[in-house]
Write an enzyme that holds these catalytic residues in place. Structure first.
Site, short mmCIF file in Angstrom:
data_model
loop_
_atom_site.label_atom_id
_atom_site.label_comp_id
_atom_site.label_asym_id
_atom_site.label_seq_id
_atom_site.Cartn_x
_atom_site.Cartn_y
_atom_site.Cartn_z
N HIS A 1 22.76 -0.72 -1.87
CA HIS A 1 23.08 -0.76 -0.45
C HIS A 1 23.66 -2.11 -0.07
O HIS A 1 23.30 -3.15 -0.63
CB HIS A 1 21.82 -0.51 0.39
N GLU B 1 25.80 8.67 -2.41
CA GLU B 1 24.87 8.95 -3.51
C GLU B 1 25.56 8.86 -4.86
O GLU B 1 24.97 8.39 -5.84
CB GLU B 1 24.22 10.33 -3.31
#
Length: 357
Positions: free
Chosen positions: A326, A317
């Site tokens: 990602h 995070e």
């Protein structure tokens, strides 16, 4: 492992196959010298699978900021701030001697606890806490009985709020001579405080071990992660913590901009909660938001008894806050590894950022 088929309960959960080892501390102090409890460098010898291992450890001196503080609240709501001495802490990183690709992240507070990589394999080590205090268990993550087989995911999606994304973590690397520093505040909400039965020492040890793990991964991006403060919502939550990760993140960001940022110098804040977020989500953060007072935040569910897994979720995070998206498809983080920026946390050991090692 010698104890295949037998199981044992450890802090990390029920472990089915493990090996009992007896780490022997090797001292290099001259005769008559006073030995510190936690020296700057330490070395331990033990055997894994019958092979000798020499674990070399160096204290993670950059773990805490110079003005590190801890905050909790009295029953009448007063904020209580302390500035504990943390120079003598017990968190280390290191390597295995004669293995250039090895790594280690270890807490030496009560025996040895953490993980090390040797010959491409990652092992966890944990004290057995028996009357024989030197006995430790060494095991692989695959031998920890899973609490929940369902895949756990980061809540960031393609349409999640973002400014200008950095596609890969490798784009954060400017040069090996350009070291950067990120000061973070960890906030433990009331559900997590209650989960650990209000034991602030246990909570601190859990959080410090996570940050020590994270700092090892970020080292490959030439970023030092430094803890500015640990705040525990010991009496009640200061925001509305919901099962909606998105709503909780929004509330936490607003609270940071209105309150936290005015009393503690830091770059980023992360909320740790025992609240079970909706669906498979275990974490959420704004993308490319590090310089925004309301958005340089993330929320992470304390979703596993394996500290390493929660630590990697936290590292994931924070990377979103830095602008990293990602990983898609295949990921080059070495044999047997899933990258930190994989959207799914699964049963593999997760260690590095794509192309950072």
């Amino acid at each position: 492992f010698p104890y295949q088929g037998s199981s044992i309960m450890l802090e990390s959960g029920k472990v089915n196959d493990y090996e009992v080892v007896y780490p022997r501390k090797v001292t290099a102090l001259p005769k008559g010298a006073v030995q510190q409890k936690y020296e700057d460098t330490m070395q331990y010898e033990f055997k894994v699978n019958g092979e000798p291992v020499v674990l070399h450890l160096e204290k993670n001196k950059g773990l805490f900021s110079k003005d590190y503080s801890e905050i909790h609240y009295s029953p009448d709501g007063r904020r209580i701030t302390t500035h504990p001495l943390v120079e003598g802490h017990c968190y280390y990183r290191g390597h295995i001697r004669n293995d250039a690709d090895s790594t280690a992240s270890i807490s030496a507070c009560n025996g040895l606890k953490g993980h090390f990589k040797i010959q491409g394999e990652t092992y966890f080590i944990e004290s057995l806490k028996l009357s024989d205090s030197e006995a430790h268990a060494v095991f692989k993550y695959e031998n920890v009985e899973k609490e929940d087989e369902a895949h756990k995911m980061c809540g960031v999606t393609q349409n999640w709020e973002s400014y200008e994304p950095i596609k890969k973590a490798s784009q954060l690397i400017v040069s090996t001579e350009f070291q950067r520093y990120m000061e973070i505040v960890i906030v433990v909400d009331h559900s997590m405080y209650t989960k650990y039965k209000g034991d602030s020492d246990k909570i601190k040890a859990w959080v410090y071990e996570m940050i020590n793990t994270i700092s090892e991964s970020y080292r490959y991006l030439y970023i030092d992660i430094i803890v500015s403060a640990l705040e525990m919502w010991s009496e009640k939550d200061l925001i509305n913590v919901e099962t909606s990760a998105e709503n909780t993140l929004k509330s936490f960001g607003e609270w940071r901009a209105k309150d936290l940022i005015h009393r503690i110098s830091h770059d980023n804040a992360q909320l740790l909660t025992a609240t079970d977020f909706d669906g498979p989500t275990i974490g959420l953060a704004y993308v490319a938001s590090m310089c925004d007072p309301k958005r340089s935040v993330g929320v992470v569910q304390d979703h596993s008894s394996v500290n390493h897994l929660v630590a990697i979720t936290l590292a994931h995070e924070i990377a979103h806050n830095l602008g990293v998206h990602h990983d898609e498809g295949s990921c080059s983080c070495g044999s047997g590894y899933t990258c930190i920026m994989s959207p799914v946390i699964n049963s593999e050991v997760i260690k590095y950022f794509l192309d950072s090692k």
